[in-house]
Design a protein around this motif. Structure first.
Motif, short mmCIF file in Angstrom:
data_model
loop_
_atom_site.label_atom_id
_atom_site.label_comp_id
_atom_site.label_asym_id
_atom_site.label_seq_id
_atom_site.Cartn_x
_atom_site.Cartn_y
_atom_site.Cartn_z
N TRP A 56 -5.60 1.54 -10.64
CA TRP A 56 -5.77 -0.13 -10.57
C TRP A 56 -6.01 -0.10 -9.04
CZ3 TRP A 56 -1.08 -3.65 -10.01
CH2 TRP A 56 -1.68 -5.10 -9.68
N SER A 57 -6.73 -0.94 -8.52
CA SER A 57 -7.02 -1.50 -7.14
C SER A 57 -5.75 -2.16 -6.55
CB SER A 57 -8.26 -2.23 -6.87
OG SER A 57 -8.04 -3.39 -7.43
N LYS B 279 1.12 5.67 -3.49
CA LYS B 279 1.96 6.85 -4.32
C LYS B 279 1.54 6.82 -5.66
CE LYS B 279 5.86 5.98 -5.76
NZ LYS B 279 6.38 5.52 -7.30
N GLU B 280 1.58 5.62 -6.20
CA GLU B 280 1.29 5.36 -7.61
C GLU B 280 0.03 5.93 -8.25
OE1 GLU B 280 0.98 1.29 -10.63
OE2 GLU B 280 2.38 1.40 -8.92
N ARG C 241 0.91 -1.25 0.20
CA ARG C 241 0.05 -0.16 0.01
C ARG C 241 0.79 1.17 0.07
NH1 ARG C 241 -4.59 -2.02 4.27
NH2 ARG C 241 -5.87 -3.45 2.87
N LEU C 242 2.15 1.25 0.36
CA LEU C 242 2.87 2.30 0.29
C LEU C 242 2.97 2.65 -0.97
CD1 LEU C 242 4.40 4.28 2.25
CD2 LEU C 242 6.38 2.53 2.12
N ARG D 147 5.36 11.28 -2.87
CA ARG D 147 6.56 10.40 -2.90
C ARG D 147 6.61 9.51 -1.70
NH1 ARG D 147 6.80 15.46 -2.99
NH2 ARG D 147 7.71 15.86 -1.07
N VAL D 148 7.37 8.39 -2.02
CA VAL D 148 7.62 7.57 -0.92
C VAL D 148 9.01 7.83 -0.67
CG1 VAL D 148 8.09 5.11 -0.24
CG2 VAL D 148 6.27 5.60 -1.63
N VAL D 149 9.42 8.30 0.80
CA VAL D 149 10.92 8.38 1.20
C VAL D 149 10.97 7.39 2.27
CG1 VAL D 149 12.41 10.08 2.36
CG2 VAL D 149 10.56 10.75 0.60
N GLY D 150 11.81 6.22 2.17
CA GLY D 150 12.00 5.17 3.18
C GLY D 150 10.57 4.68 3.40
#
Length: 436
Positions: A381-382, A349-350, A344-345, A360-363
């Motif tokens: 997309w689910s 984001k996507e 889910r992280l 953004r994902v940061v760590g």
């Protein structure tokens, strides 16, 4: 597989939120472990709850399903009335709760229990139980394939159990259901900071309702569990689900006119935290009895830090609201989002980035800079994840152009009537493509 086209439209009206999936799992299990007949009211037959019902039947429970208005009532005769076979197969489907709650429970019964499932369930961490079973000389045998295929047998022993607090609380709950029935006293000692305490409070609440005594020593992070107890048959009504309410409350904060009913104001559900998160972002919450509304007459403002450690299930929709809140929002402590039905992280984001969010994902954090609006005009997309599908639906209400949601049917895992509720509130949904 169902792909849906969602046209931008505002939602307006009242939604009676479905019963808490977390509480329903726990109440069904407790009733099935009791001697005698219990009645559980306010049940939705989501995929996960069906998995728990069928699993308890495999252990010997008798469960009658009755229609009561738009919900179901379960009349349950506990497992102890019938002897089960020495081998049983339990299909956990994609329900992590069913699987992790049931593994210790299976040791209460003679013979082998084989667990099967689908989706990512087979890849979700199980090493906490594997270590316990190996230390006690019990069978814990996996097939070695990506799909879930696990066989367990043997009897757990009462005693001291040490567990990290940053693993899924489902492991602890499984033991809390089982250890009170053993001959001796037990202790579960938590060796690190305890995450998801809200889910464990739900477990303790249901155990009390069904006559089981467990003491949590918060200072020492210990669950103290007397042995030789028994569950008492009990009639129980499942409260409304804050996990599902989070989507429609977030819709309200984003400018939709939605009232959510059926919520318990003094609930112990961890996902009640959505109210605090929305307030952090500038929303105003109004509570009248069992009805809650959210609005943001003064606009939404980020520049806050949201801690997601205790509320992983509501982070995708919280990230949506943060994406439309002025300023920079950081959502931290999101490691456990990677081992849900999807990662889910990355998925959050996507999908939000597709719609025009600055995320953004940061760590193990999400860093989000608020934007004035979402463009839409994208195919989302689910990720075969119910909470991602519902987040995208709410995003459509604040997008400039249409959104297509692929694999939208996965809402059935927790909220089978979601699309009907969404349309009843004014959502414009049409089937875009029905794949094989």
């Amino acid at each position: 597989m169902t792909d849906l086209l969602i046209k931008p439209s505002k939602l307006s009206g009242t939604v009676n939120i479905p019963p808490s999936k977390s509480m329903a799992h726990r109440a069904i299990i407790a009733a099935c472990l009791a001697k005698g007949k219990s009645v559980i009211d306010n049940i939705d037959l989501s995929d996960d709850i069906i998995a728990t019902i069928e699993g308890m039947k495999a252990f010997g429970a008798e469960i009658e399903i009755l229609d009561v208005g738009t919900r179901k009532r379960l009349v349950i005769e506990g497992v102890w009335k019938n002897e089960t076979s020495e081998k049983r197969v339990i299909d956990a489907n994609e329900s992590g709760s069913t699987l992790r709650f049931f593994i210790p429970i299976a040791t209460l019964f003679e013979g082998e229990t084989r667990f099967v499932g689908r989706g990512k369930l087979g890849s979700r961490p199980m090493d906490t139980y594997e270590k316990i079973f190996n230390e006690q000389g019990l069978l814990f045998k996996t097939s070695g394939t990506p799909e879930l295929d696990l066989t367990v047998s043997g009897r757990l022993s009462a005693g001291r159990y040490e567990m990290a607090g940053n693993v899924s609380s489902q492991f602890i709950t499984g033991l809390l259901f089982t250890l009170p029935l053993l001959a001796g006293d037990s202790v579960i000692a938590i060796t690190t900071e305890l995450e998801s305490i809200g889910y464990l409070e739900l477990t303790l609440e249901v155990l009390r309702e069904f006559g089981i005594s467990v003491t949590f020593n918060e200072m020492e992070r210990r669950f103290e569990i007397p042995g030789n107890q028994s569950y008492h048959a009990h009639d129980y009504t499942v409260e409304g689900d804050y996990s599902q309410a989070a989507f429609f409350l977030s819709a309200g904060a984003l400018g939709n006119d939605v009232a959510v009913t059926g919520l318990k104001s003094d609930s112990n559900q961890g996902d009640k935290g959505i109210m605090g998160i929305l307030e952090q972002l500038g929303a105003e919450m109004k509570v009248e009895g069992d009805t809650v509304t959210a609005s943001a007459p003064n606009g939404l403002n980020g520049d806050v830090v949201i801690d997601g450690a205790q509320v992983p299930d509501i982070i995708p929709v919280s990230a949506l609201v943060a994406s439309l809140s002025a300023g920079e929002t950081r959502i931290i402590n999101l490691k456990r989002l990677r081992i849900k039905e999807s990662d889910r992280l990355e998925a959050t984001k996507e999908e939000l980035a597709k719609l025009g969010a600055d995320i953004r994902v940061v760590g193990e954090e999400l860093h989000i800079t608020g934007v004035p609006g979402l463009k839409g005009d994208a195919t989302g997309w689910s990720h075969k994840d119910h909470r991602m599908a519902m987040m995208l639906a709410i995003a459509s209400t604040v997008s400039e152009k249409d959104i297509v949601i692929k694999d939208a049917e996965y809402v059935s895992k927790s909220y089978p009537t979601f699309w009907q509720e969404f349309e009843a509130l004014g959502g414009q949904v049409s089937e875009w493509n029905l794949g094989k």
